[in-house]
Structure formats: structure tokens, C-alpha cells
Write a protein that holds these residues in place. Structure first.
Motif, PDB file in Angstrom:
ATOM      1  N   ALA A  93      -6.628 -29.097  87.362  1.00 10.04           N
ATOM      2  CA  ALA A  93      -5.779 -28.504  88.538  1.00 10.04           C
ATOM      3  C   ALA A  93      -4.618 -27.708  88.218  1.00 10.04           C
ATOM      4  O   ALA A  93      -4.434 -26.785  89.065  1.00 10.04           O
ATOM      5  N   VAL A  94      -3.935 -28.154  87.492  1.00  9.84           N
ATOM      6  CA  VAL A  94      -2.652 -27.608  86.884  1.00  9.84           C
ATOM      7  C   VAL A  94      -3.164 -26.168  86.520  1.00  9.84           C
ATOM      8  O   VAL A  94      -2.356 -24.912  86.592  1.00  9.84           O
ATOM      9  N   MET A  95      -4.289 -26.208  85.612  1.00 14.06           N
ATOM     10  CA  MET A  95      -4.549 -24.552  84.828  1.00 14.06           C
ATOM     11  C   MET A  95      -4.836 -23.828  86.068  1.00 14.06           C
ATOM     12  O   MET A  95      -4.601 -22.682  86.102  1.00 14.06           O
ATOM     13  N   ASP A  96      -5.646 -24.306  87.149  1.00 20.47           N
ATOM     14  CA  ASP A  96      -6.267 -23.713  88.221  1.00 20.47           C
ATOM     15  C   ASP A  96      -5.005 -23.004  88.977  1.00 20.47           C
ATOM     16  O   ASP A  96      -5.025 -21.960  89.460  1.00 20.47           O
ATOM     17  N   ALA A  97      -4.262 -23.709  89.038  1.00 22.15           N
ATOM     18  CA  ALA A  97      -2.881 -23.418  89.940  1.00 22.15           C
ATOM     19  C   ALA A  97      -2.154 -22.229  89.019  1.00 22.15           C
ATOM     20  O   ALA A  97      -1.628 -21.276  89.722  1.00 22.15           O
ATOM     21  N   TYR A  98      -2.163 -22.381  87.762  1.00 23.70           N
ATOM     22  CA  TYR A  98      -1.310 -21.357  86.899  1.00 23.70           C
ATOM     23  C   TYR A  98      -2.245 -19.942  87.085  1.00 23.70           C
ATOM     24  O   TYR A  98      -1.755 -18.695  87.413  1.00 23.70           O
ATOM     25  N   ALA A 120      -1.018 -16.586  88.643  1.00 25.13           N
ATOM     26  CA  ALA A 120      -0.936 -15.280  87.788  1.00 25.13           C
ATOM     27  C   ALA A 120      -1.850 -14.209  88.569  1.00 25.13           C
ATOM     28  O   ALA A 120      -1.548 -12.941  88.259  1.00 25.13           O
ATOM     29  N   ASN A 121      -2.821 -14.579  89.415  1.00 25.61           N
ATOM     30  CA  ASN A 121      -3.557 -13.483  89.967  1.00 25.61           C
ATOM     31  C   ASN A 121      -2.954 -12.995  91.478  1.00 25.61           C
ATOM     32  O   ASN A 121      -3.750 -12.191  92.229  1.00 25.61           O
ATOM     33  N   HIS A 122      -1.915 -13.673  91.972  1.00 24.21           N
ATOM     34  CA  HIS A 122      -1.202 -13.423  93.053  1.00 24.21           C
ATOM     35  C   HIS A 122      -0.757 -12.177  93.260  1.00 24.21           C
ATOM     36  O   HIS A 122      -0.359 -11.645  92.046  1.00 24.21           O
ATOM     37  N   ALA A 146      -5.992 -20.127  77.416  1.00 27.01           N
ATOM     38  CA  ALA A 146      -6.883 -21.382  77.893  1.00 27.01           C
ATOM     39  C   ALA A 146      -6.963 -21.098  79.515  1.00 27.01           C
ATOM     40  O   ALA A 146      -7.991 -21.570  79.870  1.00 27.01           O
ATOM     41  N   VAL A 147      -5.783 -20.940  80.166  1.00 33.31           N
ATOM     42  CA  VAL A 147      -5.824 -20.667  81.481  1.00 33.31           C
ATOM     43  C   VAL A 147      -7.262 -19.689  81.917  1.00 33.31           C
ATOM     44  O   VAL A 147      -7.988 -19.956  82.878  1.00 33.31           O
ATOM     45  N   TYR A 148      -7.193 -18.678  81.259  1.00 35.45           N
ATOM     46  CA  TYR A 148      -8.354 -17.627  81.402  1.00 35.45           C
ATOM     47  C   TYR A 148      -9.412 -18.100  81.124  1.00 35.45           C
ATOM     48  O   TYR A 148     -10.372 -17.860  82.032  1.00 35.45           O
ATOM     49  N   ILE A 190     -12.871 -18.387  83.668  1.00 35.51           N
ATOM     50  CA  ILE A 190     -14.145 -17.884  83.554  1.00 35.51           C
ATOM     51  C   ILE A 190     -15.212 -18.966  83.363  1.00 35.51           C
ATOM     52  O   ILE A 190     -16.179 -18.830  84.079  1.00 35.51           O
ATOM     53  N   GLU A 191     -14.772 -20.113  83.016  1.00 34.60           N
ATOM     54  CA  GLU A 191     -15.912 -21.415  83.168  1.00 34.60           C
ATOM     55  C   GLU A 191     -16.215 -21.509  84.555  1.00 34.60           C
ATOM     56  O   GLU A 191     -17.251 -21.973  84.600  1.00 34.60           O
ATOM     57  N   VAL A 192     -15.055 -21.968  85.154  1.00 38.72           N
ATOM     58  CA  VAL A 192     -15.322 -22.145  86.707  1.00 38.72           C
ATOM     59  C   VAL A 192     -16.111 -21.043  87.228  1.00 38.72           C
ATOM     60  O   VAL A 192     -16.993 -21.405  88.072  1.00 38.72           O
TER      61      VAL A 192
END
Length: 93
Positions: A18-23, A27-29, A74-76, A80-82
Motif C-alpha cells: 500500500a505504501v508503494m502504491d501510494a508513492y 508520482a502519477n498525480h 521498485a515502485v514502478y 506494472i505487476e499490479v
């Protein structure tokens, strides 16, 4: 290195993901040029900045990350995995 990240993402907890998803979301905002700080991530997830720091430290340890650039990759990779998993079940994010 990318294969290592993909393989070890499964070792992250739901909260760490969830933390990674939030970042990734921030970042895409549209204001992506602003620095993403732990206070903002904490507000988004309704957790304290200290908890964000703890989750981020666990992500660094589990994925053997050493700096913010590696964390960004890693966030990116996580995003991609999601997206790939959602595509398999016919949904979009």
C-alpha cells in the motif's frame, strides 16, 4: 535486478505494498514534480509518518534497495505487476 524485484515483491506485506502504491499514485498525480514526503503518504493511507518510515525501511530491506532511485524503480515494477494482474482478470486501475 528487475527479475529479483519481481520475484521478491511477494514477500512484501499488504501494508508495505500500500505504501508503494501510494508513492506510485502520487508520482502519477498532476503535481508529480513536487517531492513526495512521508507525511503526505501517511495522510493518504491514514497512518503516521513513523509507520510510513517503518514500512519503507522494510521494503528497502526485503528488496535489498540502497537508495531512492532503486525505490522508485521498485515502485514502478510494483505498478506494472499490479496492472498485469488486473489485466488478467479483465479490470483496470
Amino acid at each position: 535486478r528487475l527479475e529479483y524485484l519481481r520475484k521478491n515483491m511477494k514477500n512484501l506485506t499488504r501494508s508495505e505494498k500500500a505504501v508503494m502504491d501510494a508513492y506510485e499514485l502520487m508520482a502519477n498525480h498532476e503535481n508529480h514534480d513536487k517531492k513526495i514526503d512521508i507525511e503526505t503518504v501517511g495522510e493518504l493511507l491514514n497512518i503516521s509518518p513513523k509507520t510510513v518510515e517503518t514500512h519503507k525501511a522494510n521494503i528497502y530491506r526485503k528488496l535489498k534497495l540502497h537508495n531512492n532511485a532503486q525505490f522508485a524503480v521498485a515502485v514502478y515494477v510494483n505498478a506494472i505487476e499490479v496492472d498485469s494482474l488486473l489485466a488478467q482478470v479483465g479490470e483496470k486501475r
